[in-house]
Every structure is written in structure tokens, then in C-alpha cells.
Design a protein around this motif. Structure first.
Motif, PDB file in Angstrom:
ATOM      1  N   LYS A 121      -7.317  10.636   5.728  1.00  0.00           N
ATOM      2  CA  LYS A 121      -6.699  11.392   6.820  1.00  0.00           C
ATOM      3  C   LYS A 121      -6.291  10.475   7.976  1.00  0.00           C
ATOM      4  N   LEU A 122      -5.650   9.369   7.623  1.00  0.00           N
ATOM      5  CA  LEU A 122      -5.173   8.421   8.622  1.00  0.00           C
ATOM      6  C   LEU A 122      -3.733   8.760   9.021  1.00  0.00           C
ATOM      7  N   PRO A 123      -3.282   8.312  10.197  1.00  0.00           N
ATOM      8  CA  PRO A 123      -1.881   8.518  10.584  1.00  0.00           C
ATOM      9  C   PRO A 123      -0.945   7.873   9.566  1.00  0.00           C
ATOM     10  N   VAL A 134      -7.344 -10.111  -7.870  1.00  0.00           N
ATOM     11  CA  VAL A 134      -7.124 -10.679  -6.536  1.00  0.00           C
ATOM     12  C   VAL A 134      -8.061 -10.011  -5.530  1.00  0.00           C
ATOM     13  N   PRO A 135      -8.839 -10.782  -4.770  1.00  0.00           N
ATOM     14  CA  PRO A 135      -9.632 -10.176  -3.702  1.00  0.00           C
ATOM     15  C   PRO A 135      -8.747  -9.881  -2.490  1.00  0.00           C
ATOM     16  N   ILE A 136      -8.710  -8.629  -2.055  1.00  0.00           N
ATOM     17  CA  ILE A 136      -7.877  -8.205  -0.925  1.00  0.00           C
ATOM     18  C   ILE A 136      -8.792  -7.705   0.190  1.00  0.00           C
ATOM     19  N   ARG A 137      -8.563  -8.190   1.394  1.00  0.00           N
ATOM     20  CA  ARG A 137      -9.341  -7.743   2.558  1.00  0.00           C
ATOM     21  C   ARG A 137      -8.388  -7.211   3.618  1.00  0.00           C
ATOM     22  N   LEU A 138      -8.630  -5.984   4.089  1.00  0.00           N
ATOM     23  CA  LEU A 138      -7.769  -5.346   5.083  1.00  0.00           C
ATOM     24  C   LEU A 138      -8.552  -5.017   6.346  1.00  0.00           C
ATOM     25  N   ASP A 139      -7.924  -5.187   7.485  1.00  0.00           N
ATOM     26  CA  ASP A 139      -8.492  -4.798   8.781  1.00  0.00           C
ATOM     27  C   ASP A 139      -7.313  -4.446   9.685  1.00  0.00           C
ATOM     28  N   ILE A 140      -6.995  -3.155   9.741  1.00  0.00           N
ATOM     29  CA  ILE A 140      -5.793  -2.683  10.436  1.00  0.00           C
ATOM     30  C   ILE A 140      -6.181  -1.668  11.504  1.00  0.00           C
ATOM     31  N   GLU A 141      -5.602  -1.812  12.671  1.00  0.00           N
ATOM     32  CA  GLU A 141      -5.864  -0.874  13.768  1.00  0.00           C
ATOM     33  C   GLU A 141      -4.540  -0.384  14.336  1.00  0.00           C
ATOM     34  N   ILE A 142      -4.382   0.937  14.436  1.00  0.00           N
ATOM     35  CA  ILE A 142      -3.169   1.553  14.991  1.00  0.00           C
ATOM     36  C   ILE A 142      -3.591   2.671  15.938  1.00  0.00           C
ATOM     37  N   ASP A 143      -3.150   2.563  17.178  1.00  0.00           N
ATOM     38  CA  ASP A 143      -3.406   3.612  18.176  1.00  0.00           C
ATOM     39  C   ASP A 143      -4.898   3.977  18.245  1.00  0.00           C
ATOM     40  N   GLY A 144      -5.740   2.959  18.250  1.00  0.00           N
ATOM     41  CA  GLY A 144      -7.166   3.205  18.417  1.00  0.00           C
ATOM     42  C   GLY A 144      -7.918   3.564  17.152  1.00  0.00           C
ATOM     43  N   GLN A 145      -7.218   3.775  16.039  1.00  0.00           N
ATOM     44  CA  GLN A 145      -7.869   4.066  14.764  1.00  0.00           C
ATOM     45  C   GLN A 145      -7.870   2.818  13.899  1.00  0.00           C
ATOM     46  N   ARG A 146      -9.018   2.554  13.281  1.00  0.00           N
ATOM     47  CA  ARG A 146      -9.177   1.313  12.531  1.00  0.00           C
ATOM     48  C   ARG A 146      -9.510   1.588  11.067  1.00  0.00           C
TER      49      ARG A 146
END
Length: 246
Positions: free
Chosen positions: A64-66, A24-36
Motif C-alpha cells: 500500500k505504498l504511493p 543477483v543480490p539486490i538491496r533497496l532503500d527508497i524514501e518518497i514524501d516521508g514514506q520509506r
């Protein structure tokens, strides 16, 4: 009286990717509190659901993400309530009939990986279930002298993403044939994917009766282009992409 349907329409096949591995091709683009966090990768739908959470935790730890990213990454892959679940969507098609209208479909590459810009277009055989986008990408990089190790996986992902779109369209085609009273004549298949207008043009150029030997006038259409961008050009492109994303 012989049926008007081509053999491909008379004998539907069950949904799967037309490649050696059903990924399965999975694409993610997530932003939380200014971090992407942006990423694109493939996933084996046969893996247990528990592996999704393990992957999310490991990714957050390695980058090292939140900790808030753990839930978002897992949901976007598996069981999101507010966003479309990519893995669940893929599994929903498994077992369904799909109609392969055209055996040969156009694939287009138009992507940038770090400082490498790749543009290419070629034809892919949907009937070859042993085809390997990852192997194709390795050969492409070797032929074009591309050293960046991130380019090959990006090319393979782009191919799988387009093949997935085509496979989903073929499931829709099978459903339309079943419910249509005029289904005896079949339906015309034209792949519509992220390859865009050029893919449609290629499909017109190369029908099922076309020779595999390319005419001289078509050479430029299939010429691969690889450019190495300067740091300034990359910064300008990224600034433009961020502006469009907003």
C-alpha cells in the motif's frame, strides 16, 4: 621451466556466482514524501526485464505504498539514470574472465532481523558451484533454534552479497593480470568486502595450507552468537540507525 602461476591463475573461469543458483543480490532503500521502503532480495538475471516492472507494481500494491514508488523500485533494480543499476551491473560482468585467487574465503554475518541479532564468521569454498546459501541459512536457523522466518532469507542474502563482491574483485584481478607486464607472477588476492577487518584477519588465520580442523585457540573466533533483543533494545537500535542514515 614451470610457470610461477598457480593453476587457478592459469585457467580463468567465466563470471558467475559460486553457488548452485546464479542470483543477483539486490538491496533497496527508497524514501518518497516521508514514506520509506527498505528491502533486500535476490533476482534471477535470466528473467525478462518486463518482470522488474511487474515486481515493482505488485510490491507497491501489497505494501500500500504511493504509486510513485513503482518507478523508483523498477529503476533502482534495472535501469536507473541517477543511481547505479544493480541488475545491469551484474549482467555487465557475465561472460568476463574471473580469477579465483583463494579457493576458501571468509564470510561474516553481522545483522539484525526484527528482534534477532546474529554474529558469525565461517569459510566458504568458491570452487563449490553447488553450494546453496539458502540451504545453509535454513540449517543455521535450525541449529541455533531461530524461529523468525525472516532470519533465514536475510542470512542467505548477506552471504550472496559478499560472494558477489568477491566475484567482482576476481574479474578486476583477471583484467589486471592481462594488462600487467609483470602478470606472470600473478597478483595477491585478499578479499575486501563488507565483512571488514575481521575477514582479513580470518584470511591470515587460514591460508591454503591450513588444516580444516580448527585449533582450540581459534574456536572462539568461529563461535556463532545469536541474541534475542527486547522491544526497548530494538527501538534504541532503530533510532540510532535512523540517526546515522540522516
Amino acid at each position: 621451466m614451470k610457470s610461477q602461476l598457480a593453476p587457478a591463475y592459469r585457467h580463468p573461469v567465466k563470471f558467475r556466482m559460486p553457488t548452485a543458483e546464479n542470483l543477483v543480490p539486490i538491496r533497496l532503500d527508497i524514501e518518497i514524501d516521508g514514506q520509506r521502503y527498505k528491502d533486500a532480495f535476490t533476482w534471477n538475471p535470466s528473467d525478462p526485464d518486463s518482470e522488474v516492472a511487474v515486481f515493482a507494481k505488485k510490491t507497491v500494491k501489497d505494501l500500500k505504498l504511493p504509486t510513485g514508488f513503482i518507478t523508483q523500485i523498477a529503476q533502482s533494480i534495472q535501469d536507473a539514470e541517477l543511481m547505479k543499476s544493480q541488475l545491469t551491473e551484474f549482467r555487465s560482468y557475465e561472460g568476463q574472465d574471473m580469477i579465483v585467487g583463494e579457493k576458501i574465503v571468509p564470510i561474516k554475518l553481522d545483522l539484525r532481523v526484527n528482534q534477532t541479532l546474529i554474529r558469525d564468521q565461517f569459510l566458504w569454498d568458491l570452487n563449490n558451484m553447488e553450494s546453496d546459501p539458502e540451504d545453509f541459512a535454513k540449517i543455521f536457523c535450525a541449529d541455533m533454534g531461530i524461529d523468525d522466518p525472516e532470519v533465514g532469507p536475510a542470512i542467505a542474502f548477506s552471504i550472496r552479497e559478499q560472494l558477489y563482491e568477491i566475484a567482482v574483485q576476481n574479474v578486476t584481478s583477471a583484467k589486471e593480470i592481462r594488462v600487467s607486464k609483470k602478470g606472470r607472477r600473478g597478483i595477491e588476492y585478499m578479499p575486501v568486502s563488507k565483512a571488514g577487518v575481521t575477514a582479513v584477519d580470518l584470511a591470515k588465520l587460514f591460508g591454503s595450507k591450513s588444516s580444516v580442523i580448527r585449533k582450540r585457540k581459534d574456536w572462539d573466533v568461529y563461535e556463532a552468537i545469536v541474541d534475542i533483543l527486547s522491544n526497548e533494545e530494538v527501538e534504541a537500535l532503530e533510532a540510532r540507525e535512523d540517526k546515522i542514515a540522516r
